[in-house]
Design a protein around this motif. Sequence first.
Motif, mmCIF file in Angstrom:
data_model
loop_
_atom_site.group_PDB
_atom_site.id
_atom_site.type_symbol
_atom_site.label_atom_id
_atom_site.label_comp_id
_atom_site.label_asym_id
_atom_site.label_seq_id
_atom_site.Cartn_x
_atom_site.Cartn_y
_atom_site.Cartn_z
ATOM 1 N N ALA A 14 0.828 -1.203 0.000
ATOM 2 C CA ALA A 14 0.000 0.000 0.000
ATOM 3 C C ALA A 14 0.863 1.254 0.000
ATOM 4 C CB ALA A 14 -0.919 0.001 1.215
ATOM 5 N N LYS A 17 -2.151 3.810 3.102
ATOM 6 C CA LYS A 17 -2.347 2.658 3.989
ATOM 7 C C LYS A 17 -3.776 2.508 4.497
ATOM 8 C CE LYS A 17 2.162 1.817 4.202
ATOM 9 N NZ LYS A 17 2.726 0.757 3.341
ATOM 10 N N TYR A 18 -4.166 1.245 4.617
ATOM 11 C CA TYR A 18 -5.406 0.858 5.315
ATOM 12 C C TYR A 18 -5.034 0.647 6.781
ATOM 13 C CZ TYR A 18 -7.882 -3.407 7.073
ATOM 14 O OH TYR A 18 -8.496 -4.370 7.828
ATOM 15 N N TRP A 19 -5.676 1.364 7.686
ATOM 16 C CA TRP A 19 -5.400 1.166 9.123
ATOM 17 C C TRP A 19 -6.651 1.549 9.894
ATOM 18 C CZ3 TRP A 19 -1.819 -1.833 10.943
ATOM 19 C CH2 TRP A 19 -1.527 -1.835 12.311
ATOM 20 N N LYS A 21 -10.705 -0.377 11.192
ATOM 21 C CA LYS A 21 -11.943 -0.928 10.616
ATOM 22 C C LYS A 21 -13.161 -0.231 11.199
ATOM 23 C CE LYS A 21 -10.035 -5.674 10.371
ATOM 24 N NZ LYS A 21 -8.732 -5.477 11.014
ATOM 25 N N ILE A 27 -14.934 -6.922 7.981
ATOM 26 C CA ILE A 27 -13.677 -6.254 7.616
ATOM 27 C C ILE A 27 -13.952 -5.101 6.643
ATOM 28 C CG2 ILE A 27 -11.273 -6.542 6.891
ATOM 29 C CD1 ILE A 27 -11.174 -9.187 8.062
ATOM 30 N N ARG A 73 -12.139 -16.415 9.793
ATOM 31 C CA ARG A 73 -11.946 -15.707 8.520
ATOM 32 C C ARG A 73 -11.929 -16.696 7.350
ATOM 33 N NH1 ARG A 73 -7.706 -10.878 9.206
ATOM 34 N NH2 ARG A 73 -8.816 -9.633 10.743
ATOM 35 N N SER A 143 -8.606 -11.155 4.867
ATOM 36 C CA SER A 143 -7.700 -10.131 5.388
ATOM 37 C C SER A 143 -7.981 -8.902 4.539
ATOM 38 C CB SER A 143 -6.257 -10.602 5.209
ATOM 39 O OG SER A 143 -5.376 -9.696 5.806
ATOM 40 N N GLY A 144 -8.183 -7.761 5.188
ATOM 41 C CA GLY A 144 -8.591 -6.575 4.441
ATOM 42 C C GLY A 144 -7.736 -6.326 3.201
ATOM 43 N N SER A 145 -6.410 -6.285 3.419
ATOM 44 C CA SER A 145 -5.512 -5.931 2.317
ATOM 45 C C SER A 145 -5.522 -6.969 1.190
ATOM 46 C CB SER A 145 -4.088 -5.741 2.850
ATOM 47 O OG SER A 145 -3.693 -6.882 3.580
ATOM 48 N N ARG A 148 -6.947 -6.216 -2.406
ATOM 49 C CA ARG A 148 -6.168 -5.460 -3.398
ATOM 50 C C ARG A 148 -5.220 -6.346 -4.196
ATOM 51 N NH1 ARG A 148 -4.666 -1.679 1.283
ATOM 52 N NH2 ARG A 148 -2.861 -3.049 1.067
ATOM 53 N N SER A 198 -1.201 -6.774 12.635
ATOM 54 C CA SER A 198 -1.929 -5.631 12.072
ATOM 55 C C SER A 198 -3.335 -5.592 12.658
ATOM 56 C CB SER A 198 -2.074 -5.764 10.560
ATOM 57 O OG SER A 198 -0.852 -5.908 9.952
ATOM 58 N N THR A 199 -3.953 -6.768 12.733
ATOM 59 C CA THR A 199 -5.348 -6.833 13.191
ATOM 60 C C THR A 199 -5.504 -6.224 14.586
ATOM 61 O OG1 THR A 199 -5.565 -8.856 11.921
ATOM 62 C CG2 THR A 199 -7.307 -8.413 13.530
ATOM 63 N N MET A 202 -4.396 -2.324 14.749
ATOM 64 C CA MET A 202 -5.365 -1.329 14.241
ATOM 65 C C MET A 202 -6.607 -1.242 15.121
ATOM 66 S SD MET A 202 -6.870 -2.630 10.558
ATOM 67 C CE MET A 202 -5.430 -3.361 9.818
ATOM 68 N N PHE A 250 0.902 6.907 8.914
ATOM 69 C CA PHE A 250 0.417 5.648 9.496
ATOM 70 C C PHE A 250 1.228 5.269 10.737
ATOM 71 C CE2 PHE A 250 1.926 1.101 8.743
ATOM 72 C CZ PHE A 250 1.131 0.535 9.736
ATOM 73 N N ASP A 292 5.206 -1.259 6.314
ATOM 74 C CA ASP A 292 3.953 -1.799 6.853
ATOM 75 C C ASP A 292 4.119 -2.095 8.340
ATOM 76 O OD1 ASP A 292 2.426 -1.481 4.611
ATOM 77 O OD2 ASP A 292 2.832 -3.468 3.797
HETATM 78 C C1 DP6 Z 1 -0.105 -1.899 7.441
HETATM 79 O O1 DP6 Z 1 -4.941 -6.546 5.899
HETATM 80 O O2 DP6 Z 1 -3.155 -7.466 7.442
HETATM 81 O O3 DP6 Z 1 -0.240 -3.559 5.741
HETATM 82 O O4 DP6 Z 1 -7.676 -6.784 7.715
HETATM 83 O O5 DP6 Z 1 -6.934 -7.248 10.039
HETATM 84 O O6 DP6 Z 1 -6.248 -8.789 8.183
HETATM 85 P P1 DP6 Z 1 -6.595 -7.367 8.593
HETATM 86 O O7 DP6 Z 1 -5.267 -6.496 8.394
HETATM 87 P P2 DP6 Z 1 -4.238 -6.457 7.205
HETATM 88 O O8 DP6 Z 1 -3.640 -4.991 7.414
HETATM 89 C C2 DP6 Z 1 -2.702 -4.441 6.548
HETATM 90 C C3 DP6 Z 1 -2.180 -3.176 7.128
HETATM 91 C C4 DP6 Z 1 -0.998 -2.575 6.405
HETATM 92 C C5 DP6 Z 1 -1.445 -1.480 5.440
HETATM 93 C C6 DP6 Z 1 -2.038 -1.922 4.127
HETATM 94 O O9 DP6 Z 1 -1.662 -2.981 3.581
HETATM 95 O O10 DP6 Z 1 -2.875 -1.150 3.605
#
Ligand code: DP6
Length: 389
Positions: A14, A17-19, A21, A27, A73, A143-145, A148, A198-199, A202, A250, A292
């Motif tokens: 990323a 970043k996704y951080w 929920k 998710i 999951r 897993s969220g990421s 992508r 990460s889970t 965040m 992040f 990350d």
């Molecule tokens: C920092 O997708 O591993 O890599 O959804 O809880 O499984 P869960 O988390 P995850 O988080 C990735 C966080 C990151 C930033 C990103 O990849 O966007």
Amino acid sequence: MASIVTCIAPVNIAVIKYWGKRDEKLILPLNDSLSATLSTEQMHAKTTVMISPNFTKDRIWLNGKEESFENPRLVACLREIRKRATSKNGKNCELKVHICSENNFPTAAGLASSAAGYACLVYTLGKAFGVEGDLTSIARQGSGSACRSLMGGFVRWMKGTQNDGSDSIAEQVFHENHWADMRVLILVVSDSRKKVSSTSGMQLSVKTSDLLKHRVQNVVPQRTKEMIQALESKCFHTFAELTMRDSSSFHAVCLDTYPPAVYMNDVSHSIVDFVHRYNKLKGSNKVAYTFDAGPNACLFLLEEDVPEVVGLIKAVFPPHVEGKTFMRGLPVENAVIQQDMDLLLPSGPHEAGMIKYVIHTKVGSGPKTLDGKNCHLLNDEGLPKNLIS
Ligand code: DP6
């Protein structure tokens, strides 16, 4: 009749970043995120799915070891695939599956393995059960990421606004060939500290960080727009600044979390310092870093700058033993390091071995189905060909 299918799926990194929920179970993220998919030539997850009337229960092996099917999951992904298969064709969906999955890169290196793993699982299950249409909303539940990693090039995961998550899907924004000379160096850093996942990291940030609210509301929306413009016009200088700023934003949220979640270490900070010194010397941003939830650095740069940057990395962060294993992936030409680059070594090189190895790769395409009997990870009985006891 048994059926078997094997696929590979890429890692993604990323740059926004996704951080955090807004829904833990489905998710659903608090903000949009944007990533580059990396070539499967250097790094990928591989999964075989076999469906057979002879199987008595669903079973899964990860990296050669059988795992329990209790992980919620994993259960959610399989349930969603079966639901879609039922509504689509009813075919085979009640039959049990055997799943075998492995990564061709060390999971222990703390690289984004769950994203590639879940993307590959969902993609392969989708093929096995004949499910068509968007799979990103299913992969997201692994897993969220992971959502992508279902497409190549540059991919945006939209946070969506619906409570059921139906509009929280990922879409390709630029094709893998859009910026053909973009290259990636993954700097694998030694680290002995046990890291917060990460889970859970965040989750704690959502509960305790005020800075996260500011990031989600005021920083990410504008930065995502600017990032898409920088990618569109292939302005590396701006792309690099936005990437580095978002990584730091992040990690600032992680430090603002109570208790703080510390992912970068001293080596990571030395890499940040090295990149800024190099960019300053060059008069514009030639390299961008992003980190990350771990100490490893991911550097973006253009193909023409790879030899010099790799030469300098070797000089500033000397390998333990200079050998073939330090540089992995795409080949790198040797570069003559200019005199003025000595300025990057203010107090001499760091002690040897701070960077374990470097993977040189590029932006690549999405998951693929493999052909031929030899590609499968399961034998005719549906058991792993390689088992670790
Ligand atoms: C920092 O997708 O591993 O890599 O959804 O809880 O499984 P869960 O988390 P995850 O988080 C990735 C966080 C990151 C930033 C990103 O990849 O966007």
